[in-house]
Design a protein around this motif. Structure first.
Motif, PDB file in Angstrom:
ATOM      1  N   ASN A 191     -26.272  -8.900   2.101  1.00 54.69           N
ATOM      2  CA  ASN A 191     -25.099  -9.495   1.454  1.00 54.69           C
ATOM      3  C   ASN A 191     -23.909  -9.541   2.417  1.00 54.69           C
ATOM      4  OD1 ASN A 191     -23.706 -10.474  -0.983  1.00 54.69           O
ATOM      5  ND2 ASN A 191     -22.544  -8.559  -0.775  1.00 54.69           N
ATOM      6  N   SER A 192     -23.716  -8.415   3.122  1.00 56.58           N
ATOM      7  CA  SER A 192     -22.584  -8.346   4.052  1.00 56.58           C
ATOM      8  C   SER A 192     -22.770  -9.314   5.213  1.00 56.58           C
ATOM      9  CB  SER A 192     -22.456  -6.902   4.577  1.00 56.58           C
ATOM     10  OG  SER A 192     -21.447  -6.829   5.546  1.00 56.58           O
ATOM     11  N   GLN A 193     -23.985  -9.368   5.783  1.00 52.73           N
ATOM     12  CA  GLN A 193     -24.231 -10.257   6.915  1.00 52.73           C
ATOM     13  C   GLN A 193     -24.137 -11.732   6.501  1.00 52.73           C
ATOM     14  OE1 GLN A 193     -28.002  -8.935   8.330  1.00 52.73           O
ATOM     15  NE2 GLN A 193     -27.229  -6.963   9.035  1.00 52.73           N
ATOM     16  N   ALA A 243     -27.655  -4.588   0.556  1.00 50.68           N
ATOM     17  CA  ALA A 243     -26.217  -4.544   0.854  1.00 50.68           C
ATOM     18  C   ALA A 243     -25.948  -5.125   2.245  1.00 50.68           C
ATOM     19  CB  ALA A 243     -25.710  -3.108   0.773  1.00 50.68           C
ATOM     20  N   GLN A 269     -22.268 -12.888   4.088  1.00 53.63           N
ATOM     21  CA  GLN A 269     -20.849 -13.188   3.882  1.00 53.63           C
ATOM     22  C   GLN A 269     -20.156 -13.412   5.219  1.00 53.63           C
ATOM     23  OE1 GLN A 269     -19.468 -13.541   0.768  1.00 53.63           O
ATOM     24  NE2 GLN A 269     -17.714 -14.361   1.922  1.00 53.63           N
ATOM     25  N   ASN A 270     -20.505 -12.542   6.197  1.00 52.55           N
ATOM     26  CA  ASN A 270     -19.906 -12.701   7.529  1.00 52.55           C
ATOM     27  C   ASN A 270     -20.323 -14.021   8.168  1.00 52.55           C
ATOM     28  OD1 ASN A 270     -18.671 -10.217   7.305  1.00 52.55           O
ATOM     29  ND2 ASN A 270     -20.340  -9.111   8.336  1.00 52.55           N
TER      30      ASN A 270
END
Length: 476
Positions: free
Chosen positions: A267-269, A264, A271-272
């Motif tokens: 995925n978040s990093q 997770a 996307q950022n």
């Protein structure tokens, strides 16, 4: 899968039937011998009785033989209606005084011998063929006294064998009927006994069959003392299986959590990083992605390592392992990685130790401990690996110590550090949190004690003590 064999019930029935058949055959054979002997003795007594009655009515007067054969003698022989009787009375010169003149095989030699020895005459039984039939004879002598003279006469009485054969056959048939009835009654009783004896096994099988796959509680059944060890073994196996499934379920849940969290984060990093327009900030985010990826890779590798070790615990037998050689080899493999982190590895000790164990598992244990020591050592620090002998309680043990110069582990964390995925709140270094747990499991699998100590002035000492009772051998 266990290969199916002949059932216990079938084997017992086969063995019992075989034993019964052998016993009954022996009984029939014995009954047949007894029947022949009984019939022979019974009809021999009739022959002897008839001969005695004839002998009682032979007298000598004025050197003349007077013979008055009684009717009762022939009535005795007539008790056997299907047989024919023959007789002959002879003097000491073998002359027939009355009766059949051609009776065969008369034992004159034995009769004359008894006459010469002046002893009491004893009956002589024999069989001979006469007129195409087998005839049973009895020869008996009688001593007649008159004044100074002694004269002996011989009485020979014979009878065919039809009646005694019929009597023997009748007794044998009665024995056969009795043995057959005894065989079936005994077989039925033994079948009932076998059913009763095997009933507890059937009850255990039924109880296991009726259970759901998730039901692993102990079986409760009243069984004989001979089957109690089997039930105890089954309950022990189910308890072990239950504990294994519980641990597997807990480990799977924790592993899933530990894998989902970095994924997770990745995925978040990512996307950022895609949305970030500032190049400097984007590089920092990519660096975080790389670190998270390394953590995830390490976690997965540790999980695979633990799964491999768990399988080896159940399937791989111990073999002699040169412990000092394995330690040196592991240190050599990690020295480059340690130098990249500006940490030195120093091996201390010159003893040679051979233990019974799993070399692959021991190497995994050493790798986890030494990697952990390197990771938490400061730049310029030294990780000391020492293998030494130690005397305690009149026994010599082999002690392995891995000493680092890091910040150490607080006392409150020492009792939790072997829990899977445990991370100290004050520990900000990256890691999977299962390396030392795996190391402790490997040590316990080898009946070794695993300790944590504080190093001086700072750092942690991981100590593994191998008992000499495991067939340990060493040379200084």
């Amino acid at each position: 899968m266990a290969k199916a064999t002949t059932s216990i019930r079938r084997q017992l029935i086969l063995m019992v039937a075989t034993v019964l058949i052998v016993i009954n055959v022996i009984a029939l054979w014995s009954a047949h011998i007894y029947a022949n002997r009984a019939a022979k003795e019974s009809y021999d007594r009739l022959l002897y009785g008839s001969a005695l009655q004839m002998a009682e009515n032979i007298n000598l007067l004025d050197s003349q033989f007077f013979i008055d054969l009684p009717v009762s003698a022939f009535e005795t022989l007539a008790l056997s209606t299907s047989d024919r009787a023959f007789y002959s009375i002879m003097n000491g010169q073998y002359q027939v005084l009355t009766g059949y003149k051609d009776l065969p095989s008369i034992p004159f030699t034995q009769l004359l011998q008894q006459s010469i020895e002046k002893e009491k005459f004893v009956p002589i039984y024999y069989e001979a063929m006469y007129h195409g039939e087998t005839v049973r004879f009895v020869a008996l002598g009688k001593r007649l006294l008159e004044a100074d003279s002694v004269n002996d006469v011989f009485i020979i009485v014979g009878q065919t064998l039809d009646a005694r054969r019929a009597a023997a056959t009748e007794i044998s048939h009665m024995a056969l009927q009795f043995v057959t009835l005894f065989f079936f009654i005994t077989l039925l009783l033994l079948l009932f006994v076998i059913w009763r004896v095997l009933q507890p096994l059937q009850a255990i099988k039924q109880a296991i069959t009726e259970r759901s796959p998730q039901e692993l509680s102990p079986l409760e059944a009243k069984v004989p003392s001979e089957i109690a060890p089997l039930l105890k073994s089954i309950n022990y196996f189910m308890a072990q299986l239950d504990n294994t499934l519980i641990r597997l379920k807990r480990f799977t849940a924790e592993a899933a959590h530990q894998i989902r969290t970095p994924l997770a984060g990745l995925n978040s990093q990512a996307q950022n990083a895609l949305d970030e327009t500032d190049e400097e900030l984007r590089q920092k985010q990519l660096q975080h992605i790389l670190e998270s990826s390394n953590v995830l890779t390490n976690t997965v590798n540790q999980l695979l390592s633990r799964a491999t070790l768990t399988h080896r615990y159940q399937s791989h037998p111990f073999s002699p392992v040169a412990l000092d050689h394995v330690i040196k080899e592991t240190c050599r493999e990690l020295v480059v990685w340690a130098l990249e982190r500006q940490v030195e590895i120093e091996y201390i000790g010159d003893i040679q130790v051979t233990i019974k164990g799993d070399e692959f598992a021991l190497k995994q244990m050493l790798q986890n401990i030494i990697e952990n020591a390197i990771k938490y050592s400061p730049k310029g620090g030294v990780v000391e690996v020492e293998l030494m002998m130690m005397d305690e309680l009149s026994q010599t043990s082999i002690v392995l110590q891995i000493r680092d110069q890091g910040v150490g582990v607080p006392d409150q964390d020492k009792e939790h550090i072997f829990e899977y995925f445990y991370r100290s709140p004050d520990n900000f270094a990256s890691g999977s949190g299962i390396g030392l747990s795996i190391a402790k499991e490997v040590a316990e699998h080898h009946d070794a004690r695993f300790h944590l100590k504080d190093n001086q002035p700072t750092g942690l000492i991981v100590e593994v003590i191998f008992s000499q009772q495991k067939g340990l051998s060493y040379e200084s």
